[in-house]
Write a protein that holds these residues in place. Structure first.
Motif, PDB file in Angstrom:
ATOM      1  N   PRO A  40      28.323 -17.991 -21.517  1.00 59.34           N
ATOM      2  CA  PRO A  40      28.794 -16.537 -22.471  1.00 59.34           C
ATOM      3  C   PRO A  40      28.960 -16.683 -23.851  1.00 59.34           C
ATOM      4  N   GLY A  90      28.554 -20.941 -16.250  1.00 58.84           N
ATOM      5  CA  GLY A  90      27.639 -20.749 -16.981  1.00 58.84           C
ATOM      6  C   GLY A  90      26.507 -20.725 -16.873  1.00 58.84           C
ATOM      7  N   LYS A 109      22.209 -20.647 -13.540  1.00 55.20           N
ATOM      8  CA  LYS A 109      23.152 -19.687 -13.503  1.00 55.20           C
ATOM      9  C   LYS A 109      23.943 -19.951 -12.425  1.00 55.20           C
ATOM     10  N   THR A 111      27.927 -19.452 -11.384  1.00 54.14           N
ATOM     11  CA  THR A 111      29.200 -18.315 -11.212  1.00 54.14           C
ATOM     12  C   THR A 111      29.880 -18.796 -10.466  1.00 54.14           C
TER      13      THR A 111
END
Length: 114
Positions: A40, A90, A109, A111
């Motif tokens: 991010p 990311g 994605k 995490t």
């Protein structure tokens, strides 16, 4: 050419995930394939790539933890990620380079929780 990346998700620190990048419309043979990560607010960074002659390179911050591989029969490239850290969080993208043209997948994605 279409690239579809999948396999992301939520994982605890120290865990593992395997990302897949399925390529359609072109063979992965003879192409440079790479995985990139975009955290991010950050730029998209190269994580690992494999050349047409199967030479492999890794970013220093993933070397020893991540492994890129290619399955020609399945026309798919993988990224095995072990010992994941929160900073590995990311969106992961795969890329196929043909000559001077780059084809990107849609991203998956990842995490990593601490």
């Amino acid at each position: 050419v279409q690239l579809q990346a999948f396999g992301g998700g939520l994982v605890q620190a120290g865990g593992s995930l395997r990302l897949s990048c399925a390529v359609s419309g072109r063979t992965v043979v003879g192409a440079r394939m790479g995985w990139y990560r975009q955290a991010p607010g950050e730029q998209r960074d190269l994580i690992a790539d494999i050349s047409s002659s199967s030479q492999i390179s890794y970013a220093a911050f993933v070397r020893g933890r991540f492994t890129i591989s290619r399955d020609i029969a399945k026309n798919t490239v993988y990224l095995q990620m072990n010992s994941l850290k929160p900073e590995d969080t990311g969106v992961y993208y795969c890329k196929k380079r043909e000559g001077r043209i780059d084809y990107w997948g849609q991203g998956t994605k990842v995490t990593v929780s601490s």
